[in-house]
Motif scaffolding. Structure first.
Motif, short mmCIF file in Angstrom:
data_model
loop_
_atom_site.label_atom_id
_atom_site.label_comp_id
_atom_site.label_asym_id
_atom_site.label_seq_id
_atom_site.Cartn_x
_atom_site.Cartn_y
_atom_site.Cartn_z
N GLU A 1 0.83 -1.21 0.00
CA GLU A 1 0.00 0.00 0.00
C GLU A 1 0.86 1.26 0.00
N VAL A 2 1.90 1.27 0.81
CA VAL A 2 2.78 2.44 0.90
C VAL A 2 3.51 2.66 -0.42
N GLU A 3 4.00 1.60 -1.04
CA GLU A 3 4.69 1.73 -2.32
C GLU A 3 3.74 2.25 -3.40
N ALA A 4 2.52 1.74 -3.44
CA ALA A 4 1.55 2.17 -4.45
C ALA A 4 1.21 3.65 -4.28
N ILE A 5 1.02 4.07 -3.04
CA ILE A 5 0.70 5.48 -2.79
C ILE A 5 1.89 6.37 -3.16
N ALA A 6 3.10 5.92 -2.87
CA ALA A 6 4.29 6.72 -3.21
C ALA A 6 4.42 6.89 -4.72
N ILE A 7 4.19 5.83 -5.46
CA ILE A 7 4.27 5.90 -6.93
C ILE A 7 3.22 6.85 -7.46
N LYS A 8 2.01 6.74 -6.94
CA LYS A 8 0.93 7.61 -7.39
C LYS A 8 1.22 9.06 -7.05
N ALA B 1 -3.35 13.42 -3.86
CA ALA B 1 -2.29 12.58 -3.31
C ALA B 1 -2.79 11.58 -2.28
N GLU B 2 -3.91 11.87 -1.65
CA GLU B 2 -4.43 10.98 -0.61
C GLU B 2 -5.41 9.93 -1.14
N ASN B 3 -5.79 10.03 -2.41
CA ASN B 3 -6.77 9.11 -2.98
C ASN B 3 -6.06 8.02 -3.79
N PRO B 4 -6.06 6.79 -3.31
CA PRO B 4 -5.37 5.72 -4.03
C PRO B 4 -6.21 5.12 -5.17
N SER B 5 -7.44 5.60 -5.35
CA SER B 5 -8.34 5.03 -6.35
C SER B 5 -8.11 5.63 -7.74
N VAL B 6 -7.18 5.07 -8.45
CA VAL B 6 -6.92 5.49 -9.82
C VAL B 6 -6.47 4.25 -10.58
N THR B 7 -6.91 4.15 -11.82
CA THR B 7 -6.57 2.95 -12.58
C THR B 7 -5.19 3.07 -13.20
N LEU B 8 -4.61 1.94 -13.47
CA LEU B 8 -3.32 1.90 -14.16
C LEU B 8 -3.45 2.55 -15.54
N GLN B 9 -4.56 2.32 -16.19
CA GLN B 9 -4.80 2.90 -17.51
C GLN B 9 -4.76 4.43 -17.45
N THR B 10 -5.37 5.02 -16.44
CA THR B 10 -5.35 6.48 -16.28
C THR B 10 -3.94 6.96 -15.99
N MET B 11 -3.20 6.20 -15.20
CA MET B 11 -1.82 6.59 -14.91
C MET B 11 -0.97 6.58 -16.19
N VAL B 12 -1.16 5.58 -17.02
CA VAL B 12 -0.42 5.50 -18.30
C VAL B 12 -0.80 6.67 -19.20
N LYS B 13 -2.09 6.96 -19.31
CA LYS B 13 -2.55 8.07 -20.14
C LYS B 13 -1.98 9.40 -19.65
N ALA B 14 -1.99 9.60 -18.34
CA ALA B 14 -1.48 10.84 -17.76
C ALA B 14 0.01 10.99 -18.02
N ALA B 15 0.76 9.91 -17.87
CA ALA B 15 2.20 9.96 -18.14
C ALA B 15 2.46 10.32 -19.60
N ARG B 16 1.74 9.68 -20.49
CA ARG B 16 1.88 10.01 -21.92
C ARG B 16 1.49 11.46 -22.19
N GLY B 17 0.46 11.92 -21.50
CA GLY B 17 -0.02 13.28 -21.69
C GLY B 17 0.99 14.35 -21.33
N ILE B 18 1.93 14.01 -20.45
CA ILE B 18 2.98 14.96 -20.08
C ILE B 18 4.30 14.62 -20.76
N GLY B 19 4.23 13.73 -21.74
CA GLY B 19 5.42 13.40 -22.52
C GLY B 19 6.36 12.41 -21.85
N LYS B 20 5.83 11.62 -20.93
CA LYS B 20 6.65 10.63 -20.23
C LYS B 20 6.06 9.25 -20.42
#
Length: 94
Positions: free
Chosen positions: A23-30, A68-87
């Motif tokens: 849980e701590v690792e997932a929150i830190a990554i997010k 930052a306190e909400n762990p409810s986000v999908t991996l798909q959204t994380m991938v899209k967001a990273a791409r959206g900022i050029g990463k």
């Protein structure tokens, strides 16, 4: 005096023993991703609604990512967001 069973161990091993490491690792990554996206939006004067549309997600999903306190986000959204900022979001098993 009782001996501390955690003395000399790593913080990761302590969290693992307490059942909190995943849980701590997932929150830190997010949090890192949320911080990067927020900085990008601010630096480029991009509104959240426009960014959400650009990465093909909802504004509410983007708000969950940026909270930052909400762990409810999908991996798909994380991938899209990273791409959206050029990463590129990379996940590895070590």
């Amino acid at each position: 005096m009782a001996k501390n069973k955690h003395r000399g161990s790593s913080f990761d091993s302590f969290l693992d023993e307490e059942g909190m490491l995943d849980e701590v690792e997932a929150i830190a990554i997010k949090r890192v991703l949320a911080s990067e996206v927020a900085a990008y939006l601010l630096a480029n004067d991009v509104r959240k609604a426009a960014f959400a549309k650009r990465i093909h997600t909802s504004r509410s999903q983007l708000d969950r990512l940026l909270d930052a306190e909400n762990p409810s986000v999908t991996l798909q959204t994380m991938v899209k967001a990273a791409r959206g900022i050029g990463k590129k979001l990379e996940v590895s098993l070590g």
